[in-house]
Design an enzyme around this catalytic site. Structure first.
Site, PDB file in Angstrom:
ATOM      1  N   TYR A  18       8.020   5.828   9.217  1.00 53.90           N
ATOM      2  CA  TYR A  18       8.681   7.002   9.790  1.00 53.90           C
ATOM      3  C   TYR A  18       9.501   6.680  11.043  1.00 53.90           C
ATOM      4  O   TYR A  18      10.103   7.569  11.615  1.00 53.90           O
ATOM      5  CB  TYR A  18       7.636   8.047  10.163  1.00 53.90           C
ATOM      6  CG  TYR A  18       7.366   9.044   9.073  1.00 53.90           C
ATOM      7  CD1 TYR A  18       6.724   8.659   7.918  1.00 53.90           C
ATOM      8  CD2 TYR A  18       7.748  10.369   9.210  1.00 53.90           C
ATOM      9  CE1 TYR A  18       6.467   9.564   6.915  1.00 53.90           C
ATOM     10  CE2 TYR A  18       7.499  11.284   8.207  1.00 53.90           C
ATOM     11  CZ  TYR A  18       6.869  10.876   7.069  1.00 53.90           C
ATOM     12  OH  TYR A  18       6.616  11.777   6.081  1.00 53.90           O
ATOM     13  N   ASP A  35       0.889  11.868   6.352  1.00 57.30           N
ATOM     14  CA  ASP A  35       1.756  12.941   5.862  1.00 57.30           C
ATOM     15  C   ASP A  35       1.316  13.347   4.454  1.00 57.30           C
ATOM     16  O   ASP A  35       1.122  14.530   4.148  1.00 57.30           O
ATOM     17  CB  ASP A  35       3.201  12.437   5.851  1.00 57.30           C
ATOM     18  CG  ASP A  35       4.197  13.531   5.525  1.00 57.30           C
ATOM     19  OD1 ASP A  35       3.833  14.712   5.658  1.00 57.30           O
ATOM     20  OD2 ASP A  35       5.319  13.213   5.118  1.00 57.30           O
ATOM     21  N   LYS A  46      -3.953   0.463   3.645  1.00 57.26           N
ATOM     22  CA  LYS A  46      -3.718  -0.307   2.414  1.00 57.26           C
ATOM     23  C   LYS A  46      -3.687  -1.779   2.839  1.00 57.26           C
ATOM     24  O   LYS A  46      -2.732  -2.520   2.552  1.00 57.26           O
ATOM     25  CB  LYS A  46      -2.387   0.169   1.793  1.00 57.26           C
ATOM     26  CG  LYS A  46      -2.090  -0.407   0.429  1.00 57.26           C
ATOM     27  CD  LYS A  46      -2.849   0.238  -0.699  1.00 57.26           C
ATOM     28  CE  LYS A  46      -2.595  -0.479  -2.005  1.00 57.26           C
ATOM     29  NZ  LYS A  46      -3.449  -0.003  -3.108  1.00 57.26           N
ATOM     30  N   ASP A  89      -5.363   4.674  -1.778  1.00 56.36           N
ATOM     31  CA  ASP A  89      -5.338   5.218  -3.149  1.00 56.36           C
ATOM     32  C   ASP A  89      -6.734   5.662  -3.572  1.00 56.36           C
ATOM     33  O   ASP A  89      -6.917   6.748  -4.141  1.00 56.36           O
ATOM     34  CB  ASP A  89      -4.745   4.210  -4.147  1.00 56.36           C
ATOM     35  CG  ASP A  89      -5.120   2.766  -3.864  1.00 56.36           C
ATOM     36  OD1 ASP A  89      -5.732   2.505  -2.815  1.00 56.36           O
ATOM     37  OD2 ASP A  89      -4.818   1.895  -4.693  1.00 56.36           O
TER      38      ASP A  89
END
Ligand code: NAD
Length: 361
Positions: free
Chosen positions: A124, A249, A191, A225
């Site tokens: 971002y 987000d 991740k 995930d």
């Protein structure tokens, strides 16, 4: 005590939900001098810029702001005003409590999660290079040389900065929130199995910070995930979630879905010396001017604002009145009815009226 608050009504449904929330906040009896500022599409028409300097000046002066959603064009046009505001004012912590309110349709019965999203860096950060430009080609050539990894020549490039300082302060914010609000556990989401350097650094920082809270607040981490699936299957296992910007987000909307949708999910962007309150939802352009959408997310963002202003009694009363109106299910917007085509659903302003009436009862 009198407070000064910057009010940015926003685009699309922004004006309708912001003014509904303002009326509810005023009805608590807390004395607020509102300073209205425009940003977004209206500001382009009036000042030729989406984020005029006087908006930032007003928030810096008042230290507290509440904002309706602002449109961001997809894939072209100006950079998100929302992201610019958070970055310019260093509002590094995005706090999004997701609690299931009685009477709201949901697949779940008991959800009480808090999302803490890092607001200032990650993908971002806005460091992007357009496909086809000469300097993008230079960057591709340099990156290939530095990394030894081939990059397709027709690529656009985005950069993901993750720092120790920003990671540690957001995780610390999550733990401090957990301590202050009697929560039991913080889960860091990443991740790091794939992005070993960037997400790996975020995870290392989270582990380091968690040591300071050992014995007081539990700590664990999850891969993003897997976390999405876990939240859908067994959300009751989780409590406070802390995430880098992009995952934060996405998971915010997922958590909003668990508690019945975007119409009821509030939020706050908090820095060391100022804060800006806003709903999780966007400007839902197709509903603009219809007096139709749910004002709850903005009203509950107002509740978070009242708590920030240390007006806890007013915050508790407004939250209770809102919850009671929803639980009763009579004067609520279409999205809160069992059937969203129910002709007895009321509009944005009428739902706010019902909350104000309950507040004064
Ligand atoms: P959105 O949140 O505006 O709307 C998605 C859908 O959610 C709507 O069509 C509607 O069905 C539902 N919804 C949203 N708010 C609701 C409410 N208060 N009551 C009932 N239902 C509601 O998301 P989008 O369509 O992806 O985005 C529209 C615009 O908003 C885009 O320009 C986007 O960039 C912007 N946006 C702004 C913010 C912000 O200002 N912080 C946040 C998200 C999106």
């Amino acid at each position: 005590m009198n407070h000064k608050v910057t009010l940015i009504p926003g685009d699309g449904i922004g004006r309708e939900v912001s003014f509904a929330a303002k009326r509810c906040i005023d009805a608590t009896g807390v004395k607020i001098a509102w300073e209205e500022q425009i940003a977004g599409e209206e500001a382009i028409a009036k000042y030729g810029t989406v984020l005029p300097a006087n908006v930032l000046d007003s928030i810096r002066r008042n230290k507290v702001a509440i904002k309706g959603p602002i449109i961001t064009p997809v894939g072209k046009g100006f950079r998100s005003v929302n992201v610019q505001l958070r970055k310019a004012l260093d509002l590094y912590a995005c706090l999004r409590p997701c609690k299931l309110i009685k009477g709201v349709k949901s697949r779940y019965t008991n959800i009480d999660l808090v999302v803490v999203r890092e607001n200032t860096e990650d993908l971002y950060a806005g460091i992007e290079f357009s496909q086809g430009l000469e300097r993008t080609q230079d960057i591709i050539d340099n990156l290939e040389e530095l990394s030894g990894i081939a990059i397709k020549k027709d690529s656009a490039i985005g950069i993901k900065p993750i720092s120790i300082s920003a990671s540690k302060r957001i995780v610390k914010f999550a733990f401090d929130y957990a301590v202050k609000n009697n929560r039991r556990k913080v889960t860091a989401i990443h991740k790091a199995n794939i992005m070993k350097e960037t997400d790996g650094l975020f995870l290392k920082c989270a582990r380091d910070v968690s040591e300071e809270y050992k014995g007081r607040i539990e700590f664990e981490d999850r891969i993003v995930d897997n976390m999405c699936m876990q939240l859908v299957q067994k959300p009751e296992l989780y409590d406070v979630l802390v995430l880098p910007n992009l995952y934060g987000d996405i998971l915010s909307d997922l958590c909003a879905g668990l508690i019945g949708g975007l119409g009821i999910a509030p939020g706050a962007n908090i820095g060391d010396s100022m804060a800006l309150f806003e709903a999780v939802h966007g400007s839902a352009p197709k509903y603009t001017g219809l007096d139709k959408v749910n004002p709850t997310a903005m009203i509950l963002s107002g509740v978070l604002m009242l708590r920030y202003l240390r007006e806890n009694d007013a915050a508790d009363r407004l939250e209770k009145a809102t919850e009671e109106v929803i639980a009763e299910g009579k004067y609520v917007t279409y999205d809160l009815k069992k059937d969203c085509n129910d002709s007895t659903s009321v509009g944005t302003s009428q739902m706010a009226d019902a909350i104000i009436e309950r507040l004064n009862a």
